[in-house]
Motif scaffolding. Structure first.
Motif, mmCIF file in Angstrom:
data_model
loop_
_atom_site.group_PDB
_atom_site.id
_atom_site.type_symbol
_atom_site.label_atom_id
_atom_site.label_comp_id
_atom_site.label_asym_id
_atom_site.label_seq_id
_atom_site.Cartn_x
_atom_site.Cartn_y
_atom_site.Cartn_z
ATOM 1 N N ARG A 10 1.195 -1.384 -0.006
ATOM 2 C CA ARG A 10 -0.127 0.252 0.014
ATOM 3 C C ARG A 10 1.230 1.130 -0.359
ATOM 4 N NH1 ARG A 10 -0.558 4.673 1.978
ATOM 5 N NH2 ARG A 10 0.682 3.516 4.576
ATOM 6 N N ARG A 11 0.741 2.284 -0.959
ATOM 7 C CA ARG A 11 0.848 3.606 -0.947
ATOM 8 C C ARG A 11 0.018 4.344 -1.345
ATOM 9 N NH1 ARG A 11 5.145 1.470 -0.136
ATOM 10 N NH2 ARG A 11 7.125 0.567 -1.161
ATOM 11 N N SER A 12 0.056 5.766 -0.552
ATOM 12 C CA SER A 12 -0.766 6.670 -1.091
ATOM 13 C C SER A 12 -0.363 7.070 -2.760
ATOM 14 C CB SER A 12 -0.427 8.199 -0.598
ATOM 15 O OG SER A 12 -0.783 7.895 1.326
ATOM 16 N N ARG A 14 -0.825 9.311 -5.769
ATOM 17 C CA ARG A 14 -1.801 10.641 -5.775
ATOM 18 C C ARG A 14 -2.146 10.487 -7.783
ATOM 19 N NH1 ARG A 14 1.611 11.027 -1.702
ATOM 20 N NH2 ARG A 14 0.337 11.959 0.142
ATOM 21 N N GLN A 66 -6.335 20.016 -4.386
ATOM 22 C CA GLN A 66 -6.823 18.377 -4.746
ATOM 23 C C GLN A 66 -6.507 17.683 -5.551
ATOM 24 O OE1 GLN A 66 -3.878 16.278 -0.708
ATOM 25 N NE2 GLN A 66 -5.910 16.969 -0.034
ATOM 26 N N CYS A 119 -5.435 7.212 -1.726
ATOM 27 C CA CYS A 119 -4.516 8.248 -0.197
ATOM 28 C C CYS A 119 -5.710 9.091 0.438
ATOM 29 C CB CYS A 119 -4.049 9.569 -1.528
ATOM 30 S SG CYS A 119 -3.087 10.284 -1.031
ATOM 31 N N ILE A 121 -7.089 11.143 2.411
ATOM 32 C CA ILE A 121 -7.204 12.795 2.116
ATOM 33 C C ILE A 121 -7.439 13.072 3.342
ATOM 34 C CG2 ILE A 121 -7.798 15.038 1.025
ATOM 35 C CD1 ILE A 121 -6.084 13.226 -0.393
ATOM 36 N N GLY A 122 -6.336 14.094 4.796
ATOM 37 C CA GLY A 122 -7.420 14.495 5.446
ATOM 38 C C GLY A 122 -7.170 16.155 5.255
ATOM 39 N N ALA A 123 -6.511 16.820 4.232
ATOM 40 C CA ALA A 123 -6.518 18.094 4.697
ATOM 41 C C ALA A 123 -7.639 18.318 3.656
ATOM 42 C CB ALA A 123 -5.245 18.840 3.335
ATOM 43 N N LYS A 155 5.047 6.832 -4.046
ATOM 44 C CA LYS A 155 6.631 6.705 -3.858
ATOM 45 C C LYS A 155 6.640 5.807 -2.425
ATOM 46 C CE LYS A 155 9.297 10.869 -4.081
ATOM 47 N NZ LYS A 155 9.044 12.488 -4.328
ATOM 48 N N ARG A 157 7.748 6.280 1.175
ATOM 49 C CA ARG A 157 8.096 7.206 1.491
ATOM 50 C C ARG A 157 8.231 6.856 2.800
ATOM 51 N NH1 ARG A 157 6.174 12.032 0.441
ATOM 52 N NH2 ARG A 157 4.992 11.881 -2.348
ATOM 53 N N ARG A 159 9.584 4.427 7.074
ATOM 54 C CA ARG A 159 9.629 4.515 7.840
ATOM 55 C C ARG A 159 10.606 4.731 8.803
ATOM 56 N NH1 ARG A 159 5.217 6.027 5.497
ATOM 57 N NH2 ARG A 159 3.253 4.537 5.340
HETATM 58 C C1 LIG Z 1 -5.051 11.396 8.156
HETATM 59 C C2 LIG Z 1 -4.342 11.553 6.881
HETATM 60 C C3 LIG Z 1 -4.223 13.190 6.762
HETATM 61 C C4 LIG Z 1 -3.054 12.680 4.995
HETATM 62 N N1 LIG Z 1 -3.933 13.702 3.960
HETATM 63 C C5 LIG Z 1 -3.373 14.247 2.947
HETATM 64 C C6 LIG Z 1 -4.304 14.336 2.126
HETATM 65 O O1 LIG Z 1 -4.544 15.325 2.678
HETATM 66 N N2 LIG Z 1 -3.393 15.014 0.847
HETATM 67 C C7 LIG Z 1 -2.182 13.625 0.132
HETATM 68 O O2 LIG Z 1 -2.040 14.061 -0.522
HETATM 69 N N3 LIG Z 1 -1.385 12.718 1.195
HETATM 70 C C8 LIG Z 1 -2.299 12.717 2.896
HETATM 71 N N4 LIG Z 1 -2.133 12.174 3.304
HETATM 72 C C9 LIG Z 1 -1.510 10.930 3.459
HETATM 73 C C10 LIG Z 1 -0.060 10.608 3.676
HETATM 74 O O3 LIG Z 1 0.625 11.617 3.714
HETATM 75 C C11 LIG Z 1 1.029 9.309 3.603
HETATM 76 O O4 LIG Z 1 0.379 8.290 4.616
HETATM 77 C C12 LIG Z 1 2.613 9.003 4.222
HETATM 78 O O5 LIG Z 1 3.041 10.516 3.727
HETATM 79 C C13 LIG Z 1 2.978 8.238 3.806
HETATM 80 O O6 LIG Z 1 2.867 8.016 2.380
HETATM 81 P P1 LIG Z 1 2.276 6.662 3.064
HETATM 82 O O7 LIG Z 1 -0.113 6.336 2.761
HETATM 83 O O8 LIG Z 1 3.010 6.390 0.861
HETATM 84 O O9 LIG Z 1 2.639 4.903 2.991
HETATM 85 C C14 LIG Z 1 -2.792 11.666 4.819
HETATM 86 C C15 LIG Z 1 -2.346 10.336 5.380
HETATM 87 C C16 LIG Z 1 -3.332 9.899 7.172
HETATM 88 C C17 LIG Z 1 -3.067 9.354 7.873
#
Ligand SMILES: Cc1cc2nc3c(=O)[nH]c(=O)nc-3n(C[C@H](O)[C@H](O)[C@H](O)COP(=O)(O)O)c2cc1C
Length: 171
Positions: A10-12, A14, A66, A119, A121-123, A155, A157, A159
């Motif tokens: 799993r990766r975010s 985008r 975004q 991904c 999205i918390g923003a 990517k 990222r 840990r």
């Molecule tokens: C609570 C929370 C809010 C996040 N908000 C955003 C966001 O608004 N936009 C975004 O591109 N990624 C967001 N992320 C993704 C994180 O940036 C990402 O999980 C982190 O950098 C680790 O990368 P990975 O998910 O690829 O392992 C969020 C993750 C979490 C858990």
């Protein structure tokens, strides 16, 4: 797919392809959310599946621009009723955010098994998303994720080391 591989892969994501997500895949992902644990088994959540282009475009605006969110076939939004969830979590809070986060994460892991990207999205502006998706009070919006076919692998990222995170027996 083996569980630890799912967690590792799993990766975010985008960047997404416009390919439609088949209904059986979507149902399995949503079922992973349905099966999530929640305080007192309240299950006070709703999962909103948005596919309409206008809605997805509007959600981009409510999520700080975004743009990649609207590339995916689906935007999935997790909401939890803050009055119907467990009210005494740790004797200092209600469980809506925890319940919603677990459901969201279970769906995000299920998406990996289905070859789909997500991904968290918390923003976002809660009021903005509430208005666009007609989410009533007292539901709180926990988070959104695009759900669709990844255009790239995402990517790594990195840990922190496990040793930095763990306390054995006591803090
Ligand atoms: C609570 C929370 C809010 C996040 N908000 C955003 C966001 O608004 N936009 C975004 O591109 N990624 C967001 N992320 C993704 C994180 O940036 C990402 O999980 C982190 O950098 C680790 O990368 P990975 O998910 O690829 O392992 C969020 C993750 C979490 C858990």
């Amino acid at each position: 797919m083996e569980f630890y591989r799912v967690v590792q892969e799993r990766r975010s994501i985008r960047s997404y392809l416009p390919t439609k997500v088949a209904d059986d895949k979507l149902v399995r992902v949503l079922t992973a959310g349905q099966l999530a644990p929640s305080g007192k088994n309240a299950q006070a959540w709703k999962f909103i599946v948005s596919r309409e282009a206008e809605l997805k475009a509007a959600l981009v605006g409510a999520c700080k621009g975004q743009k990649f969110i609207a590339e995916a076939d689906i935007v999935l939004t997790v909401c939890v009723d803050q009055t119907a969830c467990y009210q005494d979590h740790g004797a200092y809070m209600t469980s809506f955010a925890v319940d919603g986060a677990i459901a969201m994460q279970q769906m995000m892991l299920a998406a990996v098994v289905e070859g789909l990207g997500t991904c968290w999205i918390g923003a976002f502006s809660e009021e903005g998303v509430r208005e666009i998706l007609n989410v009533p009070e007292p539901y709180r919006i926990i988070g959104l994720t695009p759900l669709g076919y990844p255009a790239n692998a995402g990517k790594d990222r990195g840990r922190k080391e496990l040793a930095q995170l763990i306390k054995w027996e006591k803090w």
